[in-house]
Design an enzyme around this catalytic site. Structure first.
Site, PDB file in Angstrom:
ATOM      1  N   SER A 187      56.209  30.687 -29.133  1.00 35.55           N
ATOM      2  CA  SER A 187      56.830  31.365 -30.278  1.00 35.55           C
ATOM      3  C   SER A 187      56.440  32.830 -30.434  1.00 35.55           C
ATOM      4  O   SER A 187      56.968  33.500 -31.318  1.00 35.55           O
ATOM      5  CB  SER A 187      56.472  30.631 -31.563  1.00 35.55           C
ATOM      6  N   GLU A 233       0.011  55.718  -1.951  1.00 38.23           N
ATOM      7  CA  GLU A 233       0.756  55.126  -0.849  1.00 38.23           C
ATOM      8  C   GLU A 233       0.607  55.836   0.498  1.00 38.23           C
ATOM      9  O   GLU A 233       0.779  55.219   1.536  1.00 38.23           O
ATOM     10  CB  GLU A 233       2.251  55.046  -1.212  1.00 38.23           C
TER      11      GLU A 233
END
Lengths: 167, 781
Positions: B470, B192
């Protein structure tokens, strides 16, 4: 030249000191109880405690929780309470209904003067103790001590009565 | 004045010329000044921007979240498949022969693995090579692979399950300069930016060379950007190719080089560079990329793998090794050639690397940010003790209680069940939520916030407040038992009218619209009779029930209205879970936990969320209530569970349904776990499901997949068993009422009760071996 000789002597002296400094703790290590994770009880443990550890290891929680109990005790003896708690919590994760491990937790809290949690862990241990009257008795004896420390006179008497009843 | 006038004409021509030149000079100077000032201002603006970016990036290390570590020990219920699944989740790689940390191999019933070092709160767990053998869905032995020594216990390094990063959908494994392998650095520079250590941020020669190359090729084949320029580009994630941007980049690159050393820039580059996409997560930096593509630490990757990663910089999606294998291979070979040409590797290494195939695309998704519902709960707990900043910058390690095995089954079974329910019913948009915790430790093992587990949207487990129906009843009957009732007490299941909110009349009814007359208390709970519950609740007082709901762990005030007794009380699934945790643990309140410990980046313990218990209800009371909750499953509204789980499991639970079948609930516990399931619709329309036909089904499927342990209730001292005289009660479908033994708190046994000759402890001290056998048998049902 003289100066060099003195320097060399000094160097040797320093080496000796250094070497012994390095090896001394090693001796200590060699004498010390086995490494974490190996399930041999420590030498200095009382026979009763060893028995208790062995029983909880074999009967309820198996070798894995037993190994953790051993390292918890090692940490406790070394004054590393937080580490001891972590090891015990690991053991409880493997054997969550082992009443002896819950008692062990109570004792550890007691050592740290955390009477509130010591009481609670004793109570928890008792709800799981089942037919183990000896464990129940020990928990009530500990509770009696805790209540005395907290100045809860009524509860002291009750704990004493229950300890006697479990004998 | 006169003299002036005299001299005036002489200077006249110059006078004409001078103002012009002066003006020009002034203007030039002004322009120069403005230019310089502008340049300085703009330059310092760029300077500030880039420095802030660089420093911010360097120091913001996200908190990383881990699952619970898997503990392996002999007799643990675990199959090789499950262990393999868990290893995959933890980023382990399958190999021919496992020898490096993070690798495993499998041969039938034996798995060899090498764990990775992990610093836990209680110390460093060293990497270990172990061989685990299985038999009959259990671990048969664990040995050290080298010495054959038997080990009692092995703790694996936990899976990373997420991170808290300031920018969402991003993650990184931050590396220091010393962690970057030399070969990687040399390759990077060779490929690079060959003059990296010599240039000042930009490399004019490289630009010229690239220009010529591009002109010759007629397209862009080479870039002249230095690593520094690429880093700047990555910081701002702007792909517009404008000249202005290029100039800005170049200026900032030079500025960066003025402030930071080459090594600092290189390290930032290695952590920042974009290298791929993992679903919704961007993969930045070599550390994470190495994990993502190879399941290895960066330090452990081969030259061929380094070449592949460096090759990816040019175009992570174009050269994606999973989707474009050929292209990726070509690029890698080109990088290897450059490595050889630049002397980074020798001929031999070059040849070997060229021959390496690109590893097969690993399609298994890592565990990363896979559990948004659980992570949301972790985040909420952390927010109590930490600031946003601590979590996104300090690199904290957060060790949680998530059990990936439980979580995976919860997700699987919930969505399967919902799909199956939709096939039967009318509604097509059912939603659900699940919370599973450990029974005695109160550790939350799994959370589902909806049927799509990757959705990080509405978290129903935490935020859906729904009437619990319930599910309130155990609180009512617990209060009754506390106030003189026994399990055999007669209660009247007969219609009544009450004043509710605002003086409105309220006429509760049973689900089957019938009255059941005089029934024993335990039956009223097991069959979830509404009228009996309301009558009992009104007798003891709604306030007392509401106070007990609070004591059970729901930290909220409820108006003590009669309808509260039938669950007209909205709660989240998480609150319900905390409430039932107190029952499941025998009356001890355990604050539920999702976090075990928080460590600093260098492994110092910051905070521990330890186990704590608080007895809130007498163990005898809870023993009675839990015995009745077992009846719910064995003969009451929960008996449908028999289709999913063996009776021998003896689970306890409760169904819940809200008005018009809008909410379907089931809560239950086995020997080892407590689970809450809610099913409903987001628009709050009726689902057509009761607790028993909806949530119970999901609960049964989930628990069945988790090898549940038998529920044995510990009988506290002071319990007496007796056959209550139930002849005076209304007829009921309940069989064997006459033979039924019920527990009573010593001294509370009703007159006429018959004590058994032998202690009925058969159920309690069931042989452990037999119960294991039953569990195993149950899986094959």
């Amino acid at each position: 030249m003289k100066c060099g000789k003195v320097g060399r002597l000094w160097h040797i002296f320093r080496l000796v000191i250094l070497l012994s400094a390095i090896t001394l703790p090693l001796h200590g290590c060699a004498r010390r109880a086995p490494v974490e994770g190996v399930s041999t009880p420590r030498q200095e443990e009382s026979p009763a405690r060893q028995e208790e550890a062995a029983a909880s290891r074999e009967k309820e929680s198996g070798a894995a929780a037993g190994a953790l109990l051993v390292s918890a005790r090692q940490a406790e003896q070394a004054g590393q309470f937080s580490r001891a708690e972590m090891a015990l919590e690991r053991a409880l994760r493997l054997a969550p209904r082992d009443a002896k491990l819950w008692r062990e937790m109570a004792l550890l809290k007691l050592k740290q003067d955390d009477y509130g949690q010591a009481e609670q862990f004793c109570l928890k241990s008792n709800t799981l103790a089942g037919d183990d009257r000896e464990l129940t008795r020990k928990n009530w004896v500990t509770l009696e001590k805790i209540y005395a420390r907290l100045g809860k006179t009524e509860k002291v008497a009750e704990a004493r009565r229950k300890a006697l009843a479990s004998e | 004045m006169a003299t002036k006038r005299k001299t005036g004409p002489k200077k006249a021509p110059r006078k004409k010329y001078r103002p012009l030149r002066a003006a020009f000079l002034k203007l030039t100077l002004l322009a120069l000044l403005i230019g310089t000032v502008g340049f300085i201002v703009y330059g310092s603006y760029l300077d500030k921007t880039i420095r802030r970016k660089f420093d911010g990036k360097r120091w913001s290390i996200p908190a990383v979240v881990y699952a619970r570590p898997l503990e392996l020990y002999v007799d643990l219920a675990l199959t090789p498949e499950t262990l393999e699944e868990e290893l995959q989740l933890g980023g382990y790689r399958r190999e021919q022969a496992a020898k490096d940390p993070g690798g495993y191999e499998r041969g039938g019933n034996v798995i060899r693995l090498v764990t990775r070092d992990f610093a836990f709160a209680d110390g460093l767990e060293k990497s270990a090579a172990v061989t685990v053998s299985f038999s009959g869905q259990r671990i048969a032995s664990i040995k050290r692979t080298d010495s054959g020594e038997t080990l009692p216990l092995v703790r694996l390094d936990p899976a990373r399950i997420g991170s808290f990063h300031p920018r969402e959908h991003e993650d990184r494994i931050l590396l220091a300069r010393k962690d970057l392998p030399n070969l990687l650095v040399k390759t990077l520079i060779a490929v690079e930016d060959r003059h990296f250590y010599r240039h000042f941020g930009v490399d004019p020669l490289a630009v010229i060379r690239a220009m010529f190359a591009n002109i010759r090729a007629g397209e862009t084949v080479q870039g002249g950007s230095t690593l520094t320029q690429q880093l700047v580009k990555n910081f701002f994630l702007d792909n517009r190719r404008t000249l202005w941007r290029k100039i800005n980049e170049a200026v900032m690159a030079v500025l960066l080089e003025m402030h930071y050393s080459k090594d600092e820039i290189l390290t930032a580059y290695a952590n920042e560079i974009f290298l791929g996409q993992d679903g919704g997560r961007a993969v930045h930096g070599f550390g994470l990329a190495s994990q993502f593509y190879f399941r290895r630490d960066l330090a452990d990757i081969s030259p061929a793998q380094i070449a592949l990663l460096v090759g990816l910089i040019k175009g992570p999606s174009y050269y994606d090794p999973r989707r474009h294998v050929d292209r990726c291979l070509q690029r890698r070979q080109a990088v290897l050639d450059m490595m050889l040409a630049e002397g980074v590797i020798d001929r031999e290494a070059h040849k070997t690397a060229l021959a390496v195939k690109i590893e097969e695309g690993d399609t298994f998704q890592s565990g990363f940010n896979r559990y948004p519902a659980f992570l949301a709960l972790v985040r909420r707990h952390l927010d109590r003790d930490y600031h946003e900043e601590d979590l996104t910058t300090d690199g904290l390690k957060i060790l949680t209680t998530l059990d990936p095995q439980v979580q995976m089954q919860v997700e699987r079974e919930l969505s399967k069940t919902l799909a199956a329910l939709e096939k039967q019913g009318k509604r097509q948009d059912l939603e659900g939520a699940v919370v599973v915790s450990s029974r005695e430790g109160g550790e939350i093992l799994a959370v589902a916030g909806g049927r799509k587990p990757r959705d990080s949207g509405f978290n129903r487990a935490l935020d859906a407040m729904r009437p619990i129906g319930s599910l309130i009843k155990p609180a009512v009957y617990l209060t009754a038992l506390q106030n003189g009732y026994t399990l055999a007490s007669p209660v009247q299941d007969v219609a009544l009218t009450l004043d509710n909110e605002g003086g409105k009349k309220w006429r509760p009814a049973n689900f089957d619209k019938k009255e059941h007359g005089r029934v024993p208390l335990y039956e009223a709970l097991a069959h979830s009779y509404n009228l009996a519950t309301v009558r009992t609740g009104m007798d003891i007082g709604v306030e007392k029930v509401a106070a007990n709901v609070r004591l059970l762990g729901v930290d909220r005030d409820f108006p003590p209205l009669p309808s509260f007794l039938l669950g007209a009380a909205p709660m989240t699934p998480l609150e319900v879970s905390q409430m039932y945790q107190t029952l499941a643990s025998g009356g001890f309140y355990l604050p539920q936990r999702v976090i075990g410990e928080v460590l600093t980046a260098d492994n110092k313990l910051v905070k521990r969320y330890g186990l704590s218990v608080e007895q809130r209800f007498g163990p005898e009371l809870v023993f009675l209530l839990n015995t009745a909750l077992k009846k719910v499953v064995s003969e009451g509204t929960g008996r449908g569970l028999g289709a999913y789980l063996p009776d021998s499991l003896q689970a306890a639970g409760k169904t819940g349904t809200s008005d018009d079948l809008r909410d379907s609930w089931f809560v239950g516990f086995t020997g080892d776990r407590l689970g809450v399931v809610w099913i409903g619709c987001d628009d709050n329309k009726p689902t057509g499901l009761t607790g028993a036909t909806g949530a119970l089904v999901a609960w049964g499927n989930i628990m069945r997949s988790l090898h549940p342990q038998v529920l044995e209730l510990a009988e506290p001292p002071g319990i007496e068993w007796g056959k209550a005289d139930l002849r005076g009660f209304a007829q009921s479908g309940s069989e064997g009422r006459a033979e039924l033994l019920l527990p009573f708190i010593a001294g509370s046994m009703p007159q006429g009760a018959e004590r058994p000759s032998a202690s009925p402890l058969v159920e309690k001290i069931e042989d452990a071996g037999a119960s294991i056998f039953n569990t195993i048998r149950g899986w094959f049902r």
